[in-house]
Enzyme design. Sequence first.
Site, PDB file in Angstrom:
ATOM      1  N   ASP A  92       0.828  -1.405   0.099  1.00  0.00           N
ATOM      2  CA  ASP A  92       0.049   0.027   0.066  1.00  0.00           C
ATOM      3  C   ASP A  92       0.724   1.224  -0.127  1.00  0.00           C
ATOM      4  O   ASP A  92       0.440   2.345   0.304  1.00  0.00           O
ATOM      5  CB  ASP A  92      -1.000   0.198   1.175  1.00  0.00           C
ATOM      6  CG  ASP A  92      -1.760  -1.255   1.275  1.00  0.00           C
ATOM      7  OD1 ASP A  92      -2.331  -1.746   0.307  1.00  0.00           O
ATOM      8  OD2 ASP A  92      -1.817  -1.921   2.324  1.00  0.00           O
ATOM      9  N   ALA A 118      -3.417  -8.162  -4.354  1.00  0.00           N
ATOM     10  CA  ALA A 118      -2.985  -6.737  -4.541  1.00  0.00           C
ATOM     11  C   ALA A 118      -3.722  -5.691  -4.964  1.00  0.00           C
ATOM     12  O   ALA A 118      -4.871  -6.097  -5.496  1.00  0.00           O
ATOM     13  CB  ALA A 118      -1.695  -7.013  -5.725  1.00  0.00           C
ATOM     14  N   HIS A 120      -4.070  -1.433  -6.306  1.00  0.00           N
ATOM     15  CA  HIS A 120      -3.414  -0.218  -6.485  1.00  0.00           C
ATOM     16  C   HIS A 120      -4.591   0.900  -6.993  1.00  0.00           C
ATOM     17  O   HIS A 120      -5.322   0.410  -7.626  1.00  0.00           O
ATOM     18  CB  HIS A 120      -2.428  -0.120  -7.865  1.00  0.00           C
ATOM     19  CG  HIS A 120      -1.444  -1.043  -7.430  1.00  0.00           C
ATOM     20  ND1 HIS A 120      -0.499  -1.199  -6.115  1.00  0.00           N
ATOM     21  CD2 HIS A 120      -0.959  -2.142  -8.367  1.00  0.00           C
ATOM     22  CE1 HIS A 120       0.337  -2.033  -6.499  1.00  0.00           C
ATOM     23  NE2 HIS A 120       0.392  -2.640  -7.656  1.00  0.00           N
TER      24      HIS A 120
END
Length: 519
Positions: A92, A118, A120
Amino acid sequence: MIFRNALLQHGRMIGAAAAAGGAGAIWATSSNRDYNVSTCESPTIMSMLQDISLKLSNLEASVGVSSSSNNPSSSKNQKHGIDVVLGAQWGDEGKGKLVDLLSQEYDVCARVAGGSNAGHTIVVDNKKYKFHLLPSGILNEKAHCVVGNGVVVHLPSFLNELESLEKNGINSKGRVFLSDRAHLVFDFHQHVDGRQEEKLGRHKIGTTKKGIGPAYASKISRNGIRVGDLQDFDYFEERFRQLCDATLRAHPGLEIDIETQLEYYKSIAPRVSEMTVDTIQYTNDQYQAGKKILVEGANATMLDIDFGTYPYVTSSNPSVGSVLTGLGVSPRKLQSIYGTVKAYCTRVGEGPFPTELEIVEGGVGMHLSQVGAEYGTTTGRARRCGWLDIPQMQYSALINGMTSLNLTKLDVLTGLSEVKIGKAYKYNNEYIDGMPASLSVFSKVEVEYEVLPGWTEDISTVKKFSDLPLNCQRYVLRVQELIGVPIRWIGVGPNRLDVIDRGEGYDLTHNADEGASGE
């Protein structure tokens, strides 16, 4: 660059000059333990260094020697290689934002490890894009995106992500390539993940329950199924039934609707096959053709199955080694390694966190959590917050061989009267080097802090390092000095362009090349 190289090679690290006219960085190392806060680089020294750098640039220009540009797109004369963006903490950190910024200059962007655990988030024109499996370089309409063999892919999530981008006007057709060797995550892997977490009770790992661990377990057990298997559906069906039988035997009470699952995968097989290629051959062919390649790391070093705070880790290797094994390229093809680190530290899930702050009303922990909007992209869970941990960063830099750093969310520290840096660990009143493998030790370390004055000025519109508040500059320079790796990028706000780029002089790869060239 002969003049600047002479300066670069003289003495140990005394900080870094802000890039003036393409100034390079001045490096060395210093002890973590016998440093007095009052010796932080003063405005006088900084001014002298900037003045020297400017004069060197003018002198170079007068004799026809060009200096490094602050423009990240000016690397045409640099050695050809694959560049890598990695997380240096517990994830993060803001890797996707840097990848988005850099990917405008790259031909190929790749993911090499992990899966939909994951996450983003990138903000473009006040619109948020959330990525879990796709490289965030997909926002560059000219870039091709590779999901390498080291990634585990949940195809329903992957296709949903593509559809979401298409609804937002991002055309991905013909630009996304799935490795035929990447293993598949099935819905039952996710159910198994959740069941295992529940059984652990208060000793839970804190996984995202996205099935990543069980999918990698199938891979290591050699009964996993790969993306390429879908191209021969009879073979896929045979393997799928075998995997389901093995999973049901191992997890009594688990239910799998095998026929419905097979029907679904048969329906998506043609679309998936259109994107399926031998990404090892493809990536190496692109490299040989002189294409610029950027690898987007997922998760982070402290979550690495080997190097992280085991067992509170992910199930893959999100450190630099995964680029080689998860993409199929040789070490000789790697060039710059960009480590991404927050100006403070966060962690999602369980496990030790030496610099953690309590999140209470009016406290620093609450400030970091609220101002930094510290909630997980994938799970929405509140992140734990704390001060920047230098021993952790030194360990991460050691493992990954970072050539420069991307310091994110510096703006979140604005408004604090003082900022702390955790600069050393002690155990039983003795300093310890490295990162303890034993969680029994690591959970008991005491952190020695260095305290610096804070700043109140808004930095969200700042574009040059020298325009940052003086105390803000001091913080960045001290972090840089303690870690021993130059800080090239500095995040000063949430938007994609809220970044200060100090230039290629703050990348050890290019400095090394310049020194070797004798220019």
